[in-house]
Design a protein around this motif. Structure first.
Motif, PDB file in Angstrom:
ATOM      1  N   ARG A 170       0.828  -1.209   0.000  1.00 33.68           N
ATOM      2  CA  ARG A 170       0.000   0.000   0.000  1.00 33.68           C
ATOM      3  C   ARG A 170       0.862   1.258   0.000  1.00 33.68           C
ATOM      4  O   ARG A 170       0.587   2.225  -0.712  1.00 33.68           O
ATOM      5  N   THR A 171       1.930   1.249   0.815  1.00 31.58           N
ATOM      6  CA  THR A 171       2.822   2.411   0.878  1.00 31.58           C
ATOM      7  C   THR A 171       3.596   2.559  -0.424  1.00 31.58           C
ATOM      8  O   THR A 171       3.789   3.674  -0.927  1.00 31.58           O
ATOM      9  N   ARG A 172       4.050   1.437  -1.000  1.00 33.69           N
ATOM     10  CA  ARG A 172       4.750   1.500  -2.288  1.00 33.69           C
ATOM     11  C   ARG A 172       3.842   2.068  -3.368  1.00 33.69           C
ATOM     12  O   ARG A 172       4.274   2.872  -4.208  1.00 33.69           O
ATOM     13  N   ALA A 173       2.601   1.653  -3.353  1.00 34.05           N
ATOM     14  CA  ALA A 173       1.641   2.156  -4.345  1.00 34.05           C
ATOM     15  C   ALA A 173       1.457   3.661  -4.200  1.00 34.05           C
ATOM     16  O   ALA A 173       1.363   4.385  -5.199  1.00 34.05           O
ATOM     17  N   ARG A 174       1.428   4.127  -2.958  1.00 27.70           N
ATOM     18  CA  ARG A 174       1.271   5.561  -2.730  1.00 27.70           C
ATOM     19  C   ARG A 174       2.475   6.337  -3.240  1.00 27.70           C
ATOM     20  O   ARG A 174       2.340   7.395  -3.849  1.00 27.70           O
ATOM     21  N   ILE A 175       3.687   5.792  -3.008  1.00 25.61           N
ATOM     22  CA  ILE A 175       4.907   6.454  -3.470  1.00 25.61           C
ATOM     23  C   ILE A 175       4.929   6.527  -4.995  1.00 25.61           C
ATOM     24  O   ILE A 175       5.248   7.565  -5.584  1.00 25.61           O
ATOM     25  N   ILE A 176       4.593   5.426  -5.653  1.00 30.46           N
ATOM     26  CA  ILE A 176       4.578   5.395  -7.118  1.00 30.46           C
ATOM     27  C   ILE A 176       3.572   6.406  -7.657  1.00 30.46           C
ATOM     28  O   ILE A 176       3.858   7.155  -8.594  1.00 30.46           O
TER      29      ILE A 176
END
Length: 301
Positions: A71-77
């Motif tokens: 979820r955090t990686r998706a937000r960063i991307i």
């Protein structure tokens, strides 16, 4: 380093002025970009936002993938894509180097919902015997949070001048400084009145907080963290085995309205959702309710 600071500063101004985002949203965008800048700096990669390519960005995403959840990686991307789209918009770049980087699948996690009985039990566990009136304040806050479906940031910034009790509404300033009017019920008005008489009117209110509705014992506004703490303590006190936060009350507000027959458009307006798609998350909660709607209203039931 390669002029990232200037581009980031300009981007933050764009988010504030052009997109009207809140300070918290802007800080979140900036934090993720700064994470990339730190990675480039630590690995001696001297490259500007204008010339950075997908290979360097892919390496960065791979680097953070081991320490962050999907979820955090998706937000960063998503945040980086937005940043590079801004650079394209300003004619600094022709292409977005994030376009070919896949967003990890996160699924849609619905927050826990409290039943009306659980909400009543939690509010009933508030200690109203405290001489400083904090009990009346906490009761009024939780009633307002649930009965009006507020975000915690909207609760802590609520002003006395936002209360239009004679008309039956309160004015809410939400995300992007967008304002909406939300109906307020008799019990919420009553508990706010009791809080004002038992605590607020007796405080030495500090300068700048004269119009803030909910105050701490020192006459200053409450922080979001303090609301989290109050709710967590009450959950422990009643032995509630659920992961809850101030947002749980907002989610429960919408869910209970839906289950009792409110239409999605009305809920959207009260929640202050810009898109009804955001509100539709609440449609995934109760399949029995959907069956009831179909059997009640469809001509071929």
């Amino acid at each position: 380093m390669a002029n990232w600071a200037k581009f980031l500063s300009d981007y933050k101004s764009y988010l504030k002025i052009e997109r009207g985002l809140s300070a918290n949203s802007i800080a979140s965008y900036a934090f993720d970009i700064q994470r990339l800048v730190t990675y480039l700096d630590e690995n001696d990669i001297d490259i500007s936002p204008v010339t950075i390519g997908d290979e360097s960005l892919q390496q960065f995403i791979y680097h953070v993938s081991g320490e962050l959840n999907p979820r955090t990686r998706a937000r960063i991307i998503s945040g980086l894509k937005s940043f590079f789209n801004y650079l394209i918009f300003e004619d600094y770049r022709k292409t977005n180097p994030m376009e070919l980087i896949e967003v990890p699948k996160t699924g849609r996690k619905l927050p826990d919902t409290l039943s009306l009985n659980e909400i009543d039990t939690m509010i009933g566990a508030i200690d109203l015997s405290l001489p400083d009136g904090r009990g009346e304040r906490d009761r009024a806050m939780l009633e307002t949070l649930y009965s009006c479906g507020l975000r915690v940031s909207e609760l802590v910034t609520l002003k006395i001048s936002d209360l239009f009790f004679e008309e039956g509404f309160i004015k809410i300033t939400g995300k992007g400084s967008k304002q909406r009017f939300v109906p307020v019920g008799k019990s919420t008005k009553k508990y706010i009145g009791l809080y004002v008489g038992a605590m607020r009117n007796k405080l030495d209110i500090k300068k700048g907080h004269e119009d803030t509705l909910f105050l701490n014992v020192h006459g200053r506004g409450l922080t979001r963290a303090m609301i989290f703490t109050i709710i967590k303590r009450l959950a422990v006190a009643i032995g509630l085995n659920k992961t809850i936060s101030p947002h749980t009350f907002r989610h429960s507000f919408a869910t209970h309205l839906l289950e009792n027959g409110a239409d999605l458009r009305s809920i959207q307006l009260m929640l202050g959702h810009e898109s009804i798609t955001t509100t539709e998350i609440y449609m995934h909660l109760d399949r029995k309710f959907l069956n009831k709607v179909l059997n009640t209203y469809h001509p071929r039931k």
